[in-house]
Write an enzyme that holds these catalytic residues in place. Structure first.
Site, short mmCIF file in Angstrom:
data_model
loop_
_atom_site.label_atom_id
_atom_site.label_comp_id
_atom_site.label_asym_id
_atom_site.label_seq_id
_atom_site.Cartn_x
_atom_site.Cartn_y
_atom_site.Cartn_z
N ASP A 233 59.17 66.78 43.64
CA ASP A 233 58.08 67.70 43.97
C ASP A 233 56.82 66.86 44.21
O ASP A 233 56.72 65.73 43.70
CB ASP A 233 57.85 68.70 42.83
CG ASP A 233 57.19 69.99 43.33
OD1 ASP A 233 57.92 70.97 43.58
OD2 ASP A 233 55.94 70.00 43.47
N ARG B 176 40.65 80.19 45.19
CA ARG B 176 41.38 79.43 44.16
C ARG B 176 40.70 78.13 43.76
O ARG B 176 40.86 77.67 42.63
CB ARG B 176 42.81 79.14 44.64
CG ARG B 176 43.69 80.37 44.72
CD ARG B 176 45.14 80.00 44.88
NE ARG B 176 46.00 81.18 44.94
CZ ARG B 176 47.32 81.13 45.09
NH1 ARG B 176 47.93 79.97 45.23
NH2 ARG B 176 48.02 82.23 45.14
#
Length: 279
Positions: A157, A47
């Protein structure tokens, strides 16, 4: 032609990371953000490689050195965004939400008849569907009285990218959204997407927060949602976070986790139903 193929192939071939750099990066991420990547070497290389190349790093060693030495927000955000899956949707785990609507909302509303102020935290809110969803359920339950209540939800978050998307409030709605909700709580866009209605948007306070940090919010919470977040943590990190949640839950308040998670047998909350716990 062969040179062209080689260039194309190299752009998509993951870089390798040696054991020492892998350990350094994993230790930093786990100690700072609680995310356990000890078994994720292939995920890390797969990734991160394209983004690392795009930013001009010649190898993982240079990138890891930069991250650990400089601790720049841009590079750390890149790692967090690539290695955690910000995957959520409206009406996720509907049975869970049914319990929230049928039992928890009526109880906390009764408890706060005098001050008319609810305290709900969506911890790890990702792209925002969860706190908006909760707001809609509260508005449905309170009806015309909603204007007299403070039902604002704290939504946090660690991903700045996820929060930026959440604040926009633009979504492709699933079929699980009731038609009445589409009319009441969304605005149609020309491209087929929908934007969350202003009243719902204003009911959510988005804030960057690392769950590894001490919890020092203004008040304790009636309900904490932390669903599909602790799957990234090892057991000691989960246990420590649950204890911090417990300390910031009002007596009789609730913790809701995902159906794919559970708490340790020695967790301070008592189990009320699947993935639902009470102080």
């Amino acid at each position: 032609m062969s040179n062209e193929k080689q260039k194309v192939g190299s752009a998509f071939t993951p870089m390798t990371i040696n054991d020492a750099d892998f350990k350094r990066l994993v230790t930093f991420i786990q100690s700072t953000y609680g995310i356990d990547l000890t078994q994720k070497k292939q995920l890390i290389t797969g990734r991160l490689s394209p983004a690392i190349r795009q930013r001009g790093y010649k190898d993982f060693a240079a990138f890891v050195n930069h991250v650990l030495d400089k601790k720049e927000n841009d590079e750390i955000t890149l790692v967090l965004n690539k290695l955690t899956t910000n995957y959520t949707f409206f009406m996720r785990e509907k049975e869970h939400l049914d319990l929230f609507c049928q039992k928890i909302i009526p109880e906390i509303v009764r408890r706060h008849q005098r001050d008319k102020t609810l305290a709900i935290w969506s911890a790890g809110c990702s792209s925002g569907e969860e706190p908006y969803n909760i707001s809609m359920f509260l508005f449905d339950y309170l009806g015309p009285q909603a204007k007299d209540w403070d039902t604002r939800i704290l939504a946090t978050d660690i991903s700045a990218q996820a929060l930026a998307s959440a604040k926009k409030g633009v979504y492709t709605l699933p079929e699980t959204i009731p038609p009445e909700w589409k009319r009441k709580y969304f605005v149609d866009n020309r491209d087929g997407t929908h934007t969350v209605a202003p009243a719902v948007k204003e009911n959510v306070i988005f804030q960057t927060f690392n769950l590894m940090d001490p919890i020092n919010f203004r008040r304790k919470f009636d309900v904490i949602f932390c669903r599909n977040v602790m799957i990234y943590f090892d057991q000691p990190t989960k246990d420590a976070l649950v204890r911090r949640f417990y300390d910031y839950t009002v007596p009789g308040g609730y913790l809701l986790i995902s159906y794919s998670e559970n708490l340790s047998p020695n967790a301070p909350y008592r189990r009320l139903a699947t993935a639902t716990f009470q102080k």
